[in-house]
Design a protein around this motif. Structure first.
Motif, PDB file in Angstrom:
ATOM      1  N   ARG A   1       0.907  -1.163   0.013  1.00 53.99           N
ATOM      2  CA  ARG A   1       0.018   0.077  -0.169  1.00 53.99           C
ATOM      3  C   ARG A   1       0.827   1.069  -0.022  1.00 53.99           C
ATOM      4  O   ARG A   1       0.624   2.291  -0.681  1.00 53.99           O
ATOM      5  CB  ARG A   1      -1.145  -0.060   1.142  1.00 53.99           C
ATOM      6  CG  ARG A   1      -1.933   0.991   1.334  1.00 53.99           C
ATOM      7  CD  ARG A   1      -2.917   0.889   2.330  1.00 53.99           C
ATOM      8  NE  ARG A   1      -2.508   0.763   3.800  1.00 53.99           N
ATOM      9  CZ  ARG A   1      -2.621  -0.398   4.258  1.00 53.99           C
ATOM     10  NH1 ARG A   1      -3.101  -1.469   3.853  1.00 53.99           N
ATOM     11  NH2 ARG A   1      -1.968  -0.385   5.603  1.00 53.99           N
ATOM     12  N   ARG A   2       1.750   1.278   0.660  1.00 55.46           N
ATOM     13  CA  ARG A   2       2.867   2.390   0.763  1.00 55.46           C
ATOM     14  C   ARG A   2       3.395   2.800  -0.460  1.00 55.46           C
ATOM     15  O   ARG A   2       3.595   3.527  -0.962  1.00 55.46           O
ATOM     16  CB  ARG A   2       3.673   2.124   1.895  1.00 55.46           C
ATOM     17  CG  ARG A   2       3.312   2.488   3.244  1.00 55.46           C
ATOM     18  CD  ARG A   2       4.340   1.946   4.353  1.00 55.46           C
ATOM     19  NE  ARG A   2       3.823   1.929   5.447  1.00 55.46           N
ATOM     20  CZ  ARG A   2       3.575   2.698   6.538  1.00 55.46           C
ATOM     21  NH1 ARG A   2       4.067   3.982   6.084  1.00 55.46           N
ATOM     22  NH2 ARG A   2       3.034   2.676   7.589  1.00 55.46           N
TER      23      ARG A   2
ATOM     24  N   LEU B   1      12.754  -3.220  -6.165  1.00 60.48           N
ATOM     25  CA  LEU B   1      13.876  -2.207  -6.773  1.00 60.48           C
ATOM     26  C   LEU B   1      13.147  -0.902  -7.440  1.00 60.48           C
ATOM     27  O   LEU B   1      13.650  -0.105  -7.647  1.00 60.48           O
ATOM     28  CB  LEU B   1      14.823  -2.695  -7.618  1.00 60.48           C
ATOM     29  CG  LEU B   1      15.600  -3.717  -6.954  1.00 60.48           C
ATOM     30  CD1 LEU B   1      16.579  -4.499  -8.058  1.00 60.48           C
ATOM     31  CD2 LEU B   1      16.454  -3.452  -5.646  1.00 60.48           C
ATOM     32  N   VAL B   2      11.774  -1.092  -7.606  1.00 60.38           N
ATOM     33  CA  VAL B   2      11.101  -0.014  -7.797  1.00 60.38           C
ATOM     34  C   VAL B   2      10.991   1.193  -6.654  1.00 60.38           C
ATOM     35  O   VAL B   2      10.837   2.557  -7.017  1.00 60.38           O
ATOM     36  CB  VAL B   2       9.672  -0.391  -8.317  1.00 60.38           C
ATOM     37  CG1 VAL B   2       8.633   1.016  -8.746  1.00 60.38           C
ATOM     38  CG2 VAL B   2       9.581  -1.036  -9.428  1.00 60.38           C
TER      39      VAL B   2
ATOM     40  N   ARG C   1      17.293  -3.079   2.552  1.00 58.71           N
ATOM     41  CA  ARG C   1      17.206  -1.632   2.452  1.00 58.71           C
ATOM     42  C   ARG C   1      15.615  -1.443   2.835  1.00 58.71           C
ATOM     43  O   ARG C   1      14.642  -1.958   2.001  1.00 58.71           O
ATOM     44  CB  ARG C   1      17.414  -1.357   0.760  1.00 58.71           C
ATOM     45  CG  ARG C   1      18.731  -1.711   0.508  1.00 58.71           C
ATOM     46  CD  ARG C   1      18.866  -1.064  -1.164  1.00 58.71           C
ATOM     47  NE  ARG C   1      18.675   0.164  -1.697  1.00 58.71           N
ATOM     48  CZ  ARG C   1      18.797   0.481  -2.698  1.00 58.71           C
ATOM     49  NH1 ARG C   1      18.972  -0.167  -3.587  1.00 58.71           N
ATOM     50  NH2 ARG C   1      18.418   1.955  -2.928  1.00 58.71           N
ATOM     51  N   ARG C   2      15.710  -0.424   3.419  1.00 58.83           N
ATOM     52  CA  ARG C   2      14.297   0.047   3.992  1.00 58.83           C
ATOM     53  C   ARG C   2      13.439   0.183   2.778  1.00 58.83           C
ATOM     54  O   ARG C   2      12.115   0.213   2.581  1.00 58.83           O
ATOM     55  CB  ARG C   2      14.342   1.142   4.906  1.00 58.83           C
ATOM     56  CG  ARG C   2      12.831   1.743   5.499  1.00 58.83           C
ATOM     57  CD  ARG C   2      13.247   3.315   5.898  1.00 58.83           C
ATOM     58  NE  ARG C   2      14.092   3.961   4.984  1.00 58.83           N
ATOM     59  CZ  ARG C   2      13.305   4.701   3.825  1.00 58.83           C
ATOM     60  NH1 ARG C   2      11.957   4.379   3.368  1.00 58.83           N
ATOM     61  NH2 ARG C   2      14.021   5.423   2.786  1.00 58.83           N
ATOM     62  N   GLU C   3      13.798   0.805   1.733  1.00 59.45           N
ATOM     63  CA  GLU C   3      13.036   1.511   0.560  1.00 59.45           C
ATOM     64  C   GLU C   3      12.800   0.409  -0.454  1.00 59.45           C
ATOM     65  O   GLU C   3      12.144   0.583  -1.443  1.00 59.45           O
ATOM     66  CB  GLU C   3      13.501   2.671  -0.075  1.00 59.45           C
ATOM     67  CG  GLU C   3      15.004   2.480  -0.705  1.00 59.45           C
ATOM     68  CD  GLU C   3      16.356   2.478   0.084  1.00 59.45           C
ATOM     69  OE1 GLU C   3      17.354   2.639  -0.343  1.00 59.45           O
ATOM     70  OE2 GLU C   3      16.221   2.383   1.294  1.00 59.45           O
TER      71      GLU C   3
ATOM     72  N   ALA D   1      11.819  -3.786  10.093  1.00 56.97           N
ATOM     73  CA  ALA D   1      11.615  -2.452   9.201  1.00 56.97           C
ATOM     74  C   ALA D   1      10.257  -2.285   8.774  1.00 56.97           C
ATOM     75  O   ALA D   1       9.518  -1.020   9.072  1.00 56.97           O
ATOM     76  CB  ALA D   1      12.490  -2.296   8.155  1.00 56.97           C
ATOM     77  N   ALA D   2       9.609  -3.342   8.510  1.00 54.02           N
ATOM     78  CA  ALA D   2       8.004  -3.078   7.973  1.00 54.02           C
ATOM     79  C   ALA D   2       7.270  -2.744   9.318  1.00 54.02           C
ATOM     80  O   ALA D   2       6.307  -2.232   9.130  1.00 54.02           O
ATOM     81  CB  ALA D   2       7.550  -4.474   7.289  1.00 54.02           C
ATOM     82  N   LEU D   3       7.470  -3.438  10.352  1.00 55.36           N
ATOM     83  CA  LEU D   3       6.723  -3.382  11.575  1.00 55.36           C
ATOM     84  C   LEU D   3       7.149  -1.824  12.054  1.00 55.36           C
ATOM     85  O   LEU D   3       5.947  -1.309  12.536  1.00 55.36           O
ATOM     86  CB  LEU D   3       7.241  -4.207  12.646  1.00 55.36           C
ATOM     87  CG  LEU D   3       6.492  -4.047  13.918  1.00 55.36           C
ATOM     88  CD1 LEU D   3       4.951  -4.223  13.959  1.00 55.36           C
ATOM     89  CD2 LEU D   3       7.008  -5.060  14.991  1.00 55.36           C
TER      90      LEU D   3
END
Length: 469
Positions: free
Chosen positions: A32-33, A90-91, A300-302, A332-334
């Motif tokens: 969603r993010r 990687l998007v 990687r967080r992103e 990281a997702a949490l």
């Protein structure tokens, strides 16, 4: 977008586990993010002044998005494939970089913005190919290559090179001024074949579990590593030759079984969270075509779902990497769903697995991943027959357990924890307590205790008597 997370979910994750429902919760939120981030890029391009976003770049971005939408409509049974391209790990780095260029406070860079926004066109072209949608499109290769996700990459001359793409009848024809025409024939699922040496096919490893998705082994995407790596020792990208791909495939073939030694939840979390592997250069030099000793990995967080790793030494090493990095992905997702602590970024904490002081969040990630590794190695040791593999597992378990025991009290005793973070920490304490109840060969435990004590003493010496909190 912060939302309450149920207590049982936080506690379950604190135990370094995660039911299928919990893992889907994390993945859905990240997806969603991603879609909101892409929407933000489109909106920012629409409203950015011409000195920051050239009109031609804005039009190209809009055309690419229209092709993506058309590809999603082209065949309902393939719509999920198109959506998966937008949600590919990687998007995320591309979208964050594009948004920063469009909205940043720094001086405008029209050329950089145009190049960056142009990256969506190859993704849209790949989506249209996968959806079976005919199209004609002008693409742009940069840095000597044009990467088409899930298909492959066309080698071109250095610099910025226009490439005309035409897809029809199951064939993708690419024409660049510096090369003869290359005809690409997509393969089902992943990869594409072409007779030209200018074409490099994309590769994927088989699913970890029956009925799962292949795992892309991505050495083509231009956004596959951070522009400015944050961690020292983080090696750069590498291109894989046929021999290296075979070695990766050989290690991968036993990774599922190795993961399963640590319990069904380990293979389940890897199969759910892992969306691509990015090969890294090894941390040392090798010789004779053999992989060099040592390894490195990261997330990687992103780029949710991406694991960056140097070539694994064997299936057990591959599984260890996935267990380790899956915890970083989960944590990281949490943390994106709910704040876990309010500690500052100052690097002042002792971590027995690092020579440098760590910030509170870095310590948390390290303890969490090492806790899962201690659990996985314990189960591996308990199920392994007598021999070197079992001795290795006991040694790894004992060391990880002692490392966690040296750092966990700092987390648990911190007044910076939020209520959600406190529940997570309670789960971590439960998991650690279970580990301490296991019988470990005395010689391995003694060596682990000595190792952590020596590491602590060296840390204090190196940092001029700094208290190892």
């Amino acid at each position: 977008m912060t939302q309450p997370v149920p207590h049982h979910v936080l506690y379950e994750l604190g135990c370094t586990e995660g039911s299928p429902a919990t893992l889907r919760l994390l993945a859905r939120d990240q997806d969603r993010r991603r879609l909101l981030l892409l929407r933000a890029v489109l909106d920012a391009a629409d409203t950015a002044p011409a000195d920051r976003c050239p009109p031609a770049a804005r039009r190209s971005l809009a055309e690419s998005w229209a092709l993506l939408e058309a590809a999603e409509r082209a065949a309902s049974d393939r719509a999920a494939t198109v959506r998966s391209l937008l949600l590919a790990p990687l998007v995320g780095p591309w979208a964050e970089h594009a948004l920063a260029l469009l909205t940043g406070a720094g001086p405008p860079d029209r050329a950089a913005t145009a190049r960056t926004l142009g990256h969506l066109a190859p993704l849209a072209a790949a989506a249209a190919v996968r959806a079976g949608l005919p199209f004609r499109l002008r693409l742009t290769a940069t840095g000597g290559a044009l990467a088409l996700p899930t298909l492959g990459a066309l080698r071109t001359a250095p610099g910025t090179v226009p490439v005309d793409a035409h897809h029809s009848g199951g064939r993708l024809v690419l024409r660049a001024p510096d090369r003869r025409t290359v005809t690409v024939r997509p393969q089902r699922g992943h990869g594409a074949w072409a007779a030209s040496p200018a074409w490099r096919a994309a590769h994927a490893l088989p699913p970890l579990v029956p009925g799962g998705h292949p795992v892309p082994l991505d050495d083509l995407d231009p956004y596959r590593v951070p522009r400015h790596p944050r961690e020292p020792g983080f090696t750069g990208i590498t291109d894989l030759d046929d021999l290296a791909r075979k070695r990766w495939g050989g290690a991968w073939s036993g990774t599922g079984a190795a993961l399963a030694h640590g319990g069904p939840h380990r293979i389940s979390e890897a199969a759910t969270l892992l969306r691509c592997l990015v090969p890294l250069a090894p941390p040392g030099g090798g010789a004779g075509g053999e992989p060099p000793p040592g390894s490195c990995s990261g997330t990687r967080r992103e780029a949710f779902g991406a694991v960056l790793s140097s070539e694994p030494p064997d299936a057990a090493g591959f599984a260890e990497t996935l267990v380790h990095e899956s915890q970083h992905v989960k944590l990281a997702a949490l943390a994106a769903l709910t704040p876990l602590h309010r500690a500052g970024p100052a690097p002042r904490h002792f971590a027995p697995w690092r020579p440098d002081p760590r910030p509170f969040d870095g310590l948390w990630h390290g303890v969490y991943s090492h806790l899962a590794l201690a659990d996985w190695w314990l189960r591996y040791a308990q199920g392994a027959p007598p021999g070197p593999a079992r001795e290795r597992a006991w040694a790894e378990h004992a060391r990880r357990r002692e490392q966690v025991g040296a750092a966990l009290p700092v987390l648990v005793g911190s007044d910076a924890l939020t209520p959600a973070g406190r529940t997570l920490a309670e789960g971590m304490v439960t998991a650690y307590t279970r580990l301490t109840e296991a019988e470990v060969p005395a010689e391995h435990l003694a060596r682990a205790v000595a190792y952590v004590a020596t590491t602590r003493a060296l840390w204090i010496q190196r940092h001029n008597g700094m208290s190892p909190s």
